[in-house]
Design an enzyme around this catalytic site. Structure first.
Site, PDB file in Angstrom:
ATOM      1  N   GLY A   1      -5.191 -14.909  -6.597  1.00  0.00           N
ATOM      2  CA  GLY A   1      -5.839 -15.462  -7.780  1.00  0.00           C
ATOM      3  C   GLY A   1      -6.342 -16.882  -7.589  1.00  0.00           C
ATOM      4  CD  GLN A   2      -3.257 -20.321  -5.278  1.00  0.00           C
ATOM      5  OE1 GLN A   2      -3.530 -21.201  -4.466  1.00  0.00           O
ATOM      6  NE2 GLN A   2      -2.013 -19.920  -5.504  1.00  0.00           N
ATOM      7  N   GLY A   3      -8.615 -17.568  -5.035  1.00  0.00           N
ATOM      8  CA  GLY A   3      -9.857 -17.484  -4.278  1.00  0.00           C
ATOM      9  C   GLY A   3      -9.678 -17.406  -2.774  1.00  0.00           C
TER      10      GLY A   3
ATOM     11  CD  GLU B   1      -2.942  -1.144   2.296  1.00  0.00           C
ATOM     12  OE1 GLU B   1      -2.539  -0.737   3.417  1.00  0.00           O
ATOM     13  OE2 GLU B   1      -4.078  -1.618   2.119  1.00  0.00           O
TER      14      GLU B   1
ATOM     15  CE1 TYR C   1     -12.158  -6.692  -0.921  1.00  0.00           C
ATOM     16  CE2 TYR C   1     -11.768  -4.343  -0.962  1.00  0.00           C
ATOM     17  CZ  TYR C   1     -11.362  -5.613  -0.625  1.00  0.00           C
ATOM     18  OH  TYR C   1     -10.172  -5.790   0.016  1.00  0.00           O
TER      19      TYR C   1
ATOM     20  N   GLY D   1      -8.594 -14.814  -0.885  1.00  0.00           N
ATOM     21  CA  GLY D   1      -9.171 -13.571  -0.367  1.00  0.00           C
ATOM     22  C   GLY D   1     -10.686 -13.652  -0.286  1.00  0.00           C
TER      23      GLY D   1
ATOM     24  CE  LYS E   1      -9.019   2.595 -10.073  1.00  0.00           C
ATOM     25  NZ  LYS E   1      -9.924   3.442  -9.330  1.00  0.00           N
TER      26      LYS E   1
END
Length: 170
Positions: A102-104, A28, A140, A106, A134
């Site tokens: 990219g593996q779900g 961040e 989200y 999150g 983005k």
């Protein structure tokens, strides 16, 4: 084949959580703002009256694999109260190590926080994201979150340091 499990964090996870807090802050571009320590995490999250709760994403090796489990992500949340809607949960941080994105994972963390919120009688699940992130914004929205800046015009503020001391008369 290895699998991913989302579970409640344990005090023994604080080292991994602290490492990932630093990684998130670096991502961040806000590393200079990290003031917390592993000891503070232990005291504030695993004491008698915790200030926060945390989930971790753990890779569980397949049977026969020699390596142990690995913590690769976390979601740190706490409960807040809305005078309009009552109980809410706020997801302060969500992070997955870059090589596991990219593996779900999150999405699994977010779904688990939503489950916790509903189990605790919460009417809302809130979070914030930097406008330049983005991928997160799109995730989200895809999952059904409402962008309150767009829809209601909310801005976020904070008091800290000298401004907070001045307000408190100290």
């Amino acid at each position: 084949m290895a699998s991913t499990r989302i579970r409640e964090a344990r005090e023994s996870d604080c080292g991994d959580i602290m490492r990932m807090i630093r990684e998130l802050a670096e991502f961040e571009k806000l590393s200079h703002q990290v003031k917390i320590s592993e000891e503070a995490l232990r005291a504030d999250g695993f004491g008698e009256n915790p200030f926060f709760h945390c989930l971790v994403a753990e890779i569980i090796p397949a049977p026969g694999e020699s390596q142990g489990s690995l913590v690769v992500g976390y979601g740190l949340y706490y409960f807040i109260y809305s005078t309009w809607t009552g109980r809410n949960v706020y997801l302060e941080d969500i992070y997955v190590m870059p090589q596991y994105r990219g593996q779900g994972i999150g999405t699994k963390i977010i779904k688990k926080v939503a489950e916790v919120a509903l189990n605790k009688g919460c009417s809302q699940f809130r979070l914030a994201v930097l406008d330049w992130n983005k991928k997160a914004v799109n995730l989200y929205k895809f999952l059904g979150a409402q962008d309150l800046t767009e829809s209601e015009g909310w801005l976020s503020f904070r008091f800290e340091g000298e401004a907070m001391r001045e307000l408190a008369g100290r």
